[in-house]
Design an enzyme around this catalytic site. Structure first.
Site, short mmCIF file in Angstrom:
data_model
loop_
_atom_site.label_atom_id
_atom_site.label_comp_id
_atom_site.label_asym_id
_atom_site.label_seq_id
_atom_site.Cartn_x
_atom_site.Cartn_y
_atom_site.Cartn_z
N ALA A 11 0.84 -1.21 0.00
CA ALA A 11 0.00 0.00 0.00
C ALA A 11 0.87 1.25 0.00
O ALA A 11 0.52 2.27 0.57
CB ALA A 11 -0.94 -0.01 1.21
N GLY A 12 2.01 1.15 -0.64
CA GLY A 12 2.91 2.30 -0.76
C GLY A 12 2.48 3.17 -1.92
O GLY A 12 1.32 3.19 -2.32
N GLY A 15 1.42 1.02 -5.15
CA GLY A 15 0.24 0.18 -4.88
C GLY A 15 -1.01 1.00 -4.63
O GLY A 15 -2.07 0.73 -5.21
N ARG A 89 22.92 -3.50 -4.35
CA ARG A 89 21.88 -4.02 -5.23
C ARG A 89 21.56 -5.47 -4.92
O ARG A 89 20.43 -5.92 -5.01
CB ARG A 89 22.33 -3.92 -6.69
CG ARG A 89 21.99 -2.61 -7.34
CD ARG A 89 22.43 -2.58 -8.80
NE ARG A 89 22.51 -1.21 -9.26
CZ ARG A 89 21.48 -0.49 -9.67
NH1 ARG A 89 20.28 -1.03 -9.69
NH2 ARG A 89 21.62 0.76 -10.05
N VAL A 119 5.21 -6.02 -10.04
CA VAL A 119 5.70 -4.65 -10.24
C VAL A 119 6.99 -4.39 -9.47
O VAL A 119 7.81 -3.54 -9.83
CB VAL A 119 4.60 -3.63 -9.80
CG1 VAL A 119 5.06 -2.19 -9.97
CG2 VAL A 119 3.30 -3.86 -10.57
N ARG A 152 7.27 6.13 -21.21
CA ARG A 152 8.30 7.18 -21.07
C ARG A 152 8.84 7.57 -22.45
O ARG A 152 8.98 8.75 -22.76
CB ARG A 152 9.43 6.68 -20.17
CG ARG A 152 9.01 6.65 -18.71
CD ARG A 152 10.12 6.16 -17.80
NE ARG A 152 9.72 6.37 -16.40
CZ ARG A 152 10.04 5.56 -15.40
NH1 ARG A 152 10.79 4.48 -15.62
NH2 ARG A 152 9.64 5.82 -14.18
N HIS A 176 14.01 -4.74 -17.69
CA HIS A 176 13.69 -3.42 -17.18
C HIS A 176 14.96 -2.86 -16.57
O HIS A 176 15.52 -3.43 -15.67
CB HIS A 176 12.61 -3.57 -16.12
CG HIS A 176 12.04 -2.27 -15.65
ND1 HIS A 176 11.72 -1.24 -16.49
CD2 HIS A 176 11.71 -1.84 -14.41
CE1 HIS A 176 11.20 -0.24 -15.78
NE2 HIS A 176 11.20 -0.59 -14.52
N1 APR Z 1 4.09 -7.68 2.77
C1 APR Z 1 3.28 -6.67 2.39
N2 APR Z 1 3.73 -5.42 2.14
C2 APR Z 1 5.03 -5.19 2.30
C3 APR Z 1 5.94 -6.20 2.70
C4 APR Z 1 5.41 -7.49 2.92
N3 APR Z 1 6.19 -8.53 3.30
N4 APR Z 1 7.17 -5.65 2.75
C5 APR Z 1 7.05 -4.37 2.42
N5 APR Z 1 5.76 -4.07 2.15
C6 APR Z 1 5.16 -2.78 1.77
C7 APR Z 1 5.75 -1.61 2.54
O1 APR Z 1 5.23 -1.57 3.86
C8 APR Z 1 5.33 -0.44 1.68
O2 APR Z 1 4.10 0.11 2.11
O3 APR Z 1 5.43 -2.45 0.42
C9 APR Z 1 5.18 -1.04 0.28
C10 APR Z 1 6.15 -0.46 -0.75
O4 APR Z 1 5.77 0.86 -0.95
P1 APR Z 1 6.84 2.05 -1.22
O5 APR Z 1 7.99 1.91 -0.29
O6 APR Z 1 6.05 3.32 -1.26
O7 APR Z 1 7.42 1.71 -2.66
P2 APR Z 1 6.76 2.08 -4.09
O8 APR Z 1 7.27 3.40 -4.54
O9 APR Z 1 5.30 1.85 -4.01
O10 APR Z 1 7.43 0.97 -5.01
C11 APR Z 1 7.09 -0.38 -4.84
O11 APR Z 1 7.41 -0.95 -7.13
O12 APR Z 1 8.16 0.25 -8.94
C12 APR Z 1 8.51 -0.67 -7.96
O13 APR Z 1 10.85 -0.24 -7.58
C13 APR Z 1 9.57 -0.14 -7.02
O14 APR Z 1 10.03 -2.24 -6.00
C14 APR Z 1 9.37 -1.00 -5.83
C15 APR Z 1 7.86 -1.23 -5.83
#
Ligand code: APR
Length: 309
Positions: A11-12, A15, A89, A119, A152, A176
């Site tokens: 839910a970041g 998402g 990395r 994703v 892009r 990618h």
């Molecule tokens: N289960 C559920 N959610 C999780 C877990 C898990 N085990 N581990 C991490 N998360 C959640 C985090 O709590 C966070 O809310 O995944 C979310 C990731 O969100 P962001 O840090 O905001 O990252 P975001 O910019 O959404 O990117 C997510 O997509 O484009 C790709 O490179 C990017 O790998 C990254 C992914």
């Protein structure tokens, strides 16, 4: 026929924005899942409270419990860590592989017939992890990368020529990342190859900017990475599948000899419909393009080998 159901894990930024687009288009009910307690509940409720104003009837549920995801048609995986200072990395690869493996196992236990749209980065390697963790056939494990990369490229073509983005098409192959392979001769404005519309050095500049597109955004944001375009690209794939549109989109799929690659996820043009990846479209590449494609596949192979090491 009931409504479609899409689970978005993570839910970041990516998402939650993908969940917003899916719900606001009225495409499906959405379940937003995260490991952080309260985060998906808060964002889910906030999105639900926008529905009367936006005018849609999709249900949105935020949860930490995979039981709520049961019977999803599509599960979108965006959960993962961003690369933190001091993290290599390879560390990121191992951490995100662990996260993707665990969330996919939990999700497919409740939605054995779903289609997985991956994703989380590094994308092609995470697709591999998801296929292993799910045991799904390759038709139902699809990575989102090419739609974003070609979007892009299309943006930059439209900016360069002062034309509508709607009339631009871009063709991007490969993994990618830095080794992605844009194909200018198949990238067009209203059917006219861009090689007819700009000098070679401008084509090359746009190609390089596209390959560097993610890093360009990170350099601005510093504390995060791109999410509007990644979420829009994810939405386009979900829409193509749920509405069985047979869209032809570049996606990361598991190749079995196509394009001379066996046993790896690499970006190629595919037909997306209700069956997921319904067909791979193969085209003949020039020697240079084929070499670039093999280089790109080689970079994916290295990551996958590290995961299995
Ligand atoms: N289960 C559920 N959610 C999780 C877990 C898990 N085990 N581990 C991490 N998360 C959640 C985090 O709590 C966070 O809310 O995944 C979310 C990731 O969100 P962001 O840090 O905001 O990252 P975001 O910019 O959404 O990117 C997510 O997509 O484009 C790709 O490179 C990017 O790998 C990254 C992914």
């Amino acid at each position: 026929m009931g409504r479609n159901k899409v689970t978005v894990i993570g839910a970041g930024n990516v998402g939650a924005t993908a969940a917003q687009r899916i719900a606001e288009a009225g495409l499906a009910d959405v379940v937003l899942v995260d490991i952080v307690e309260g985060l998906p509940q808060g964002k889910g409720l906030d999105l639900a409270e926008a529905a009367p104003v936006v005018g849609h009837d999709a249900h949105i549920l935020g949860t930490n419990d995979y039981a709520d995801t049961a019977g999803s048609d599509i599960v979108v995986v965006t959960s993962g860590l961003a690369r933190q200072p001091g993290m290599s990395r390879d560390d990121l690869l191992a951490k995100n592989a662990g996260i993707v493996r665990s969330v996919v196992q939990a999700a497919v236990a409740h939605s054995p017939d779903c289609i997985l749209v991956i994703v989380t980065n590094p994308l092609d390697a995470m697709c591999h992890v998801a296929m292993e963790a799910s045991g799904f056939p390759r038709e139902r494990v699809i990575g989102m990368a090419g739609v974003l990369d070609s979007s892009r490229f299309r943006t930059f073509i439209a900016m360069e020529l002062g034309v509508s983005v709607e009339d631009t098409h871009a063709f991007v192959l490969g993994g990618h990342g830095d080794t992605m392979v844009p194909l200018p001769r198949y990238s067009t404005v209203a059917g006219i190859p861009i090689t007819e519309l700009m000098p070679p050095e401008r084509v090359q500049a746009l190609v390089e900017r596209t390959a560097n597109g993610g890093a360009e955004i990170v350099a601005f944001l510093k504390a995060g990475s791109a999410y509007y375009a990644p979420a829009a690209s994810t939405f386009e794939m979900v829409d193509a599948i749920l509405r069985d549109r047979k869209r032809v989109l570049p996606c990361a799929v598991f190749l079995r000899g196509e394009y001379g690659v066996d046993g790896l996820f690499v970006g190629v043009p595919v037909v997306l419909g209700e069956g997921g990846m319904e067909r791979i479209i193969e085209i003949r590449l020039t020697n240079d393009e084929a070499a670039a494609f093999q280089r790109s596949a080689g970079a994916v192979r290295e990551l996958v080998d590290k995961l299995h090491a």
